[in-house]
Structures are given as structure tokens and as C-alpha cells.
Design a protein around this motif. Structure first.
Motif, PDB file in Angstrom:
ATOM      1  N   VAL A 259       0.835  -1.207   0.000  1.00 41.62           N
ATOM      2  CA  VAL A 259       0.000   0.000   0.000  1.00 41.62           C
ATOM      3  C   VAL A 259       0.864   1.250   0.000  1.00 41.62           C
ATOM      4  O   VAL A 259       0.581   2.224  -0.713  1.00 41.62           O
ATOM      5  N   LEU A 260       1.944   1.233   0.796  1.00 43.61           N
ATOM      6  CA  LEU A 260       2.798   2.410   0.916  1.00 43.61           C
ATOM      7  C   LEU A 260       3.843   2.489  -0.193  1.00 43.61           C
ATOM      8  O   LEU A 260       4.584   3.477  -0.279  1.00 43.61           O
ATOM      9  N   ASN A 261       3.900   1.446  -1.009  1.00 40.57           N
ATOM     10  CA  ASN A 261       4.875   1.387  -2.098  1.00 40.57           C
ATOM     11  C   ASN A 261       6.306   1.508  -1.568  1.00 40.57           C
ATOM     12  O   ASN A 261       7.126   2.266  -2.092  1.00 40.57           O
ATOM     13  N   VAL A 262       6.570   0.765  -0.496  1.00 46.59           N
ATOM     14  CA  VAL A 262       7.897   0.736   0.102  1.00 46.59           C
ATOM     15  C   VAL A 262       8.584  -0.553  -0.329  1.00 46.59           C
ATOM     16  O   VAL A 262       8.128  -1.648   0.002  1.00 46.59           O
ATOM     17  N   ASP A 263       9.654  -0.433  -1.065  1.00 42.48           N
ATOM     18  CA  ASP A 263      10.357  -1.608  -1.591  1.00 42.48           C
ATOM     19  C   ASP A 263      11.548  -1.921  -0.701  1.00 42.48           C
ATOM     20  O   ASP A 263      12.639  -1.369  -0.862  1.00 42.48           O
ATOM     21  N   GLY A 264      11.337  -2.797   0.261  1.00 42.17           N
ATOM     22  CA  GLY A 264      12.407  -3.144   1.184  1.00 42.17           C
ATOM     23  C   GLY A 264      12.598  -2.060   2.241  1.00 42.17           C
ATOM     24  O   GLY A 264      11.995  -0.994   2.205  1.00 42.17           O
ATOM     25  N   GLY A 265      13.483  -2.311   3.204  1.00 43.00           N
ATOM     26  CA  GLY A 265      13.749  -1.345   4.249  1.00 43.00           C
ATOM     27  C   GLY A 265      12.609  -1.241   5.235  1.00 43.00           C
ATOM     28  O   GLY A 265      11.608  -1.951   5.155  1.00 43.00           O
ATOM     29  N   VAL A 266      12.769  -0.337   6.197  1.00 45.68           N
ATOM     30  CA  VAL A 266      11.762  -0.170   7.228  1.00 45.68           C
ATOM     31  C   VAL A 266      10.770   0.907   6.824  1.00 45.68           C
ATOM     32  O   VAL A 266      11.076   1.804   6.049  1.00 45.68           O
ATOM     33  N   VAL A 267       9.582   0.810   7.372  1.00 45.47           N
ATOM     34  CA  VAL A 267       8.542   1.797   7.114  1.00 45.47           C
ATOM     35  C   VAL A 267       8.704   2.953   8.102  1.00 45.47           C
ATOM     36  O   VAL A 267       8.843   2.732   9.303  1.00 45.47           O
ATOM     37  N   THR A 268       8.704   4.175   7.588  1.00 49.21           N
ATOM     38  CA  THR A 268       8.900   5.345   8.437  1.00 49.21           C
ATOM     39  C   THR A 268       7.562   6.006   8.765  1.00 49.21           C
ATOM     40  O   THR A 268       6.536   5.713   8.139  1.00 49.21           O
ATOM     41  N   VAL A 269       7.596   6.921   9.738  1.00 49.87           N
ATOM     42  CA  VAL A 269       6.403   7.712  10.049  1.00 49.87           C
ATOM     43  C   VAL A 269       5.968   8.489   8.811  1.00 49.87           C
ATOM     44  O   VAL A 269       4.770   8.626   8.533  1.00 49.87           O
ATOM     45  N   GLU A 270       6.946   8.986   8.055  1.00 46.64           N
ATOM     46  CA  GLU A 270       6.626   9.734   6.830  1.00 46.64           C
ATOM     47  C   GLU A 270       5.925   8.847   5.817  1.00 46.64           C
ATOM     48  O   GLU A 270       4.983   9.292   5.139  1.00 46.64           O
ATOM     49  N   ASP A 271       6.367   7.588   5.709  1.00 44.40           N
ATOM     50  CA  ASP A 271       5.686   6.642   4.809  1.00 44.40           C
ATOM     51  C   ASP A 271       4.239   6.457   5.248  1.00 44.40           C
ATOM     52  O   ASP A 271       3.306   6.512   4.439  1.00 44.40           O
ATOM     53  N   LEU A 272       4.051   6.232   6.541  1.00 47.09           N
ATOM     54  CA  LEU A 272       2.706   6.000   7.069  1.00 47.09           C
ATOM     55  C   LEU A 272       1.822   7.235   6.917  1.00 47.09           C
ATOM     56  O   LEU A 272       0.600   7.118   6.761  1.00 47.09           O
ATOM     57  N   ASP A 273       2.430   8.402   6.940  1.00 40.30           N
ATOM     58  CA  ASP A 273       1.675   9.648   6.836  1.00 40.30           C
ATOM     59  C   ASP A 273       1.423  10.050   5.386  1.00 40.30           C
ATOM     60  O   ASP A 273       0.788  11.075   5.122  1.00 40.30           O
ATOM     61  N   SER A 274       1.903   9.239   4.443  1.00 39.10           N
ATOM     62  CA  SER A 274       1.783   9.606   3.026  1.00 39.10           C
ATOM     63  C   SER A 274       0.444   9.217   2.413  1.00 39.10           C
ATOM     64  O   SER A 274       0.163   9.566   1.276  1.00 39.10           O
ATOM     65  N   ILE A 275      -0.368   8.475   3.159  1.00 33.43           N
ATOM     66  CA  ILE A 275      -1.672   8.058   2.654  1.00 33.43           C
ATOM     67  C   ILE A 275      -2.771   8.525   3.606  1.00 33.43           C
ATOM     68  O   ILE A 275      -2.503   8.922   4.734  1.00 33.43           O
ATOM     69  N   THR A 276      -3.987   8.456   3.128  1.00 35.08           N
ATOM     70  CA  THR A 276      -5.136   8.786   3.969  1.00 35.08           C
ATOM     71  C   THR A 276      -5.512   7.572   4.802  1.00 35.08           C
ATOM     72  O   THR A 276      -5.683   6.472   4.284  1.00 35.08           O
ATOM     73  N   HIS A 277      -5.629   7.776   6.103  1.00 32.30           N
ATOM     74  CA  HIS A 277      -6.014   6.701   7.015  1.00 32.30           C
ATOM     75  C   HIS A 277      -7.480   6.865   7.410  1.00 32.30           C
ATOM     76  O   HIS A 277      -8.017   7.975   7.424  1.00 32.30           O
ATOM     77  N   THR A 278      -8.098   5.754   7.745  1.00 32.25           N
ATOM     78  CA  THR A 278      -9.481   5.774   8.247  1.00 32.25           C
ATOM     79  C   THR A 278      -9.481   5.044   9.586  1.00 32.25           C
ATOM     80  O   THR A 278      -9.867   3.875   9.672  1.00 32.25           O
ATOM     81  N   PRO A 279      -9.031   5.719  10.632  1.00 31.48           N
ATOM     82  CA  PRO A 279      -8.918   5.049  11.942  1.00 31.48           C
ATOM     83  C   PRO A 279     -10.233   4.831  12.650  1.00 31.48           C
ATOM     84  O   PRO A 279     -10.286   4.108  13.643  1.00 31.48           O
ATOM     85  N   ALA A 280     -11.305   5.462  12.122  1.00 32.36           N
ATOM     86  CA  ALA A 280     -12.611   5.338  12.794  1.00 32.36           C
ATOM     87  C   ALA A 280     -13.721   5.543  11.787  1.00 32.36           C
ATOM     88  O   ALA A 280     -13.526   6.143  10.718  1.00 32.36           O
ATOM     89  N   VAL A 281     -14.885   5.016  12.126  1.00 33.93           N
ATOM     90  CA  VAL A 281     -16.085   5.246  11.323  1.00 33.93           C
ATOM     91  C   VAL A 281     -17.239   5.553  12.243  1.00 33.93           C
ATOM     92  O   VAL A 281     -17.273   5.109  13.396  1.00 33.93           O
ATOM     93  N   ILE A 282     -18.185   6.321  11.730  1.00 33.60           N
ATOM     94  CA  ILE A 282     -19.445   6.582  12.424  1.00 33.60           C
ATOM     95  C   ILE A 282     -20.504   5.688  11.830  1.00 33.60           C
ATOM     96  O   ILE A 282     -20.593   5.553  10.597  1.00 33.60           O
ATOM     97  N   LEU A 283     -21.284   5.032  12.656  1.00 32.69           N
ATOM     98  CA  LEU A 283     -22.400   4.221  12.195  1.00 32.69           C
ATOM     99  C   LEU A 283     -23.695   4.880  12.617  1.00 32.69           C
ATOM    100  O   LEU A 283     -23.861   5.226  13.797  1.00 32.69           O
ATOM    101  N   ARG A 284     -24.572   5.076  11.650  1.00 27.98           N
ATOM    102  CA  ARG A 284     -25.867   5.703  11.909  1.00 27.98           C
ATOM    103  C   ARG A 284     -26.980   4.812  11.370  1.00 27.98           C
ATOM    104  O   ARG A 284     -26.958   4.429  10.198  1.00 27.98           O
ATOM    105  N   LYS A 285     -27.900   4.466  12.211  1.00 27.99           N
ATOM    106  CA  LYS A 285     -29.006   3.591  11.805  1.00 27.99           C
ATOM    107  C   LYS A 285     -29.827   4.238  10.689  1.00 27.99           C
ATOM    108  O   LYS A 285     -30.141   5.423  10.756  1.00 27.99           O
ATOM    109  N   LYS A 286     -30.145   3.469   9.670  1.00 31.90           N
ATOM    110  CA  LYS A 286     -30.935   3.993   8.556  1.00 31.90           C
ATOM    111  C   LYS A 286     -32.383   4.220   8.985  1.00 31.90           C
ATOM    112  O   LYS A 286     -32.900   3.536   9.846  1.00 31.90           O
TER     113      LYS A 286
END
Length: 286
Positions: A259-286
Motif C-alpha cells: 500500500v505504501l509502495n515501500v520496496d524493502g527497508g523499514v517503514v517510516t512515520v513519513e511513509d505512514l503519513d503519506s496516505i489517507t487513514h481511516t482510523p474510525a467510522v461513524i455508524l448511523r441507523k438507517k
């Protein structure tokens, strides 16, 4: 308002609920959860659920462990190579019909797994270290460098605290993708913690027994109010279904680098911050 107040808001309909994503950058170690809480407060209505993944909570609490600082002993090396890679990868895994993806990953475990097993042994003991993967809910996929994140500390209290900040009649729940199982009406999980009604801290015994039981899906770790197991599981699984639909989903360390397009090596904070994260969702009853 029409359409349940969702004009010009991104959402998806799943199983009778509107699922509204909270999109952020990477929640950094010891960082604030305001990037989740501020938009949630604006969007939420009374009766809504806010479902948060466990890892951003853990990372914000600073519950990171650098596995490079752990020197694996003979027990950890046995667990990583003989036990996990070969016995689980080639014998127990196929016998118990665990996920093919898990078996594939076990068979190609890297040498760094020995240090990981040492961490599990020291922090959680044999009961969790004997589990072939996702031991004690430790997350390898959303932490920088050679660090891993432990489960959140006291997720129930965290959920209650976040609910107070939102200051609406809502429910806040923290979940983990590791499974809850059911056998003869009894709910249990290998994870060290879960909401009331789910027997927790079963470790490898829970994992093995779980393969012979019904997999009920993701595990609610903590909730801002007393909730039934059935309700908690339903809400957790709807949130997880949405997460799995995302292109940025990173359920394993192998998917992270893709996903981060990291070819080898360790993943950095900058790598992790390079994409949009969805750490939470709101659920609303229809």
C-alpha cells in the motif's frame, strides 16, 4: 434535512447502517486523538456509534515496543522457526483449516520473527507466544521502523473519555480485527482483553478452540456503555467490513509495504503519513 443529514458527506450503506468514515493522517506516537474526535463531534448525532480501531489508540498512548532491542533466546527461536513456520505452517495450520493467507505467511516467516516472539514471551508469556500469529493482539502493520504496537491500555476507560469529549448521546467503541468465537452460546477470544460477556485472554487455547467453533468476527475491546455482546459484534463487524473495502487497508505487514509502495527497508512515520487513514467510522441507523 433529508437523507438523514448526509448531504455532501461521504458514506456507504452496510447492513441497515450508514457508515461515515473519519479520514485522517497517521496518528503519531504519543499524539493527540483530536484528528478523530473533532470531525466526529461535528458529524455525529444522538444514537450514532463511533467505532475506532485499536492501533491508533495504542499509538497515541505510546504503547510501542522496538523489537530490534530484544535479543531472541532459544525459546523464541524455537517458537519462530520450528513451531510457527513449520509445525503451524505445514501441519497444524492445514489440519485446523486456518486462513490460506495465514498459512502462506507462516511458511515465509523472516528471521526477525524470533525477536517478535521474544517480545511476546517477555510481555505475555507462553500462552500467547504459542499462537502462530497476531499474538496478544500485537500489531506489526501500523507502526514505524522495527516497532510494534501493543493493545490499548484500558480501552473501556478510553472509550468513556472520548464519549465525554463528544458530549452527545452516542456510543464509542474500540475494536480489534482479531476474532471472537462462539461455542454452545459461549463467546471467547484469544486476545488479552474484550468487553464484558466475551471471555478473554485465552491465548493459543482460544485460537485452537476457535478453529473448531464459529468465528463471530472482530472483537469489541471496550465500549463507553454497557452493551450486549451481540450488539457489540454487529457494530464491530459492520465497521470492519467497511475497512476491508478500502484500497488503503493494511491488515498485515506484507500489505503495508504494498500500500505504501515501500520496496524493502523499514517503514517510516513519513511513509505512514503519506496516505489517507481511516482510523474510525461513524455508524448511523438507517
Amino acid at each position: 434535512m433529508t437523507n438523514n443529514g448526509l448531504e455532501n458527506i461521504k458514506y456507504k450503506e452496510i447492513d441497515g447502517y450508514y457508515v461515515i468514515p473519519i479520514e485522517t493522517g497517521y496518528i503519531k506516537p504519543n499524539g493527540s486523538l483530536n484528528p478523530i474526535i473533532e470531525p466526529a463531534t461535528k458529524l455525529m448525532r444522538d444514537g450514532d456509534y463511533l467505532v475506532i480501531a485499536e492501533t491508533p489508540i495504542s499509538v497515541s498512548q505510546g504503547r510501542l515496543v522496538d523489537e530490534a532491542k530484544y535479543k531472541p533466546g532459544l525459546k523464541a527461536k524455537f517458537l519462530a522457526v520450528i513451531w510457527s513456520k513449520y509445525i503451524w505452517g505445514y501441519i497444524l495450520g492445514p489440519l485446523l483449516k486456518i486462513k490460506k493467507r495465514t498459512i502462506k505467511n507462516l511458511r515465509k516467516l523472516p528471521k526477525e520473527t524470533s525477536a517478535h516472539k521474544e517480545v511476546v514471551l517477555q510481555l505475555y508469556g507462553w500462552k500467547h507466544a504459542l499462537k502462530p500469529a497476531s499474538e496478544a493482539g500485537i500489531d506489526l502493520s501500523n507502526a514505524p521502523g522495527t516497532s510494534v504496537s501493543l493493545l490499548p491500555e484500558n480501552p473501556e476507560e478510553v472509550a468513556k473519555s472520548l464519549k465525554k469529549k463528544i458530549n452527545k448521546d452516542v456510543t464509542v467503541m474500540i475494536i480489534d480485527t482479531d476474532a471472537t468465537y462462539m461455542k454452545n452460546g459461549h463467546y471467547f477470544t484469544g486476545l488479552p482483553i474484550a468487553i464484558d460477556g466475551i471471555e478473554a485472554n485465552k491465548g493459543v487455547i482460544g485460537y485452537v478452540k476457535g478453529q473448531l467453533s464459529e468465528n463471530m468476527g472482530s472483537t469489541p475491546l471496550g465500549c463507553s456503555r454497557k452493551i450486549s455482546v451481540e450488539e457489540g459484534l454487529k457494530i464491530a463487524n459492520i465497521a470492519e467490513e467497511y475497512q476491508k473495502s478500502l484500497d488503503t487497508a493494511m491488515p498485515t505487514i506484507h500489505s503495508v509495504k504494498s500500500v505504501l509502495n515501500v520496496d524493502g527497508g523499514v517503514v517510516t512515520v513519513e511513509d505512514l503519513d503519506s496516505i489517507t487513514h481511516t482510523p474510525a467510522v461513524i455508524l448511523r441507523k438507517k
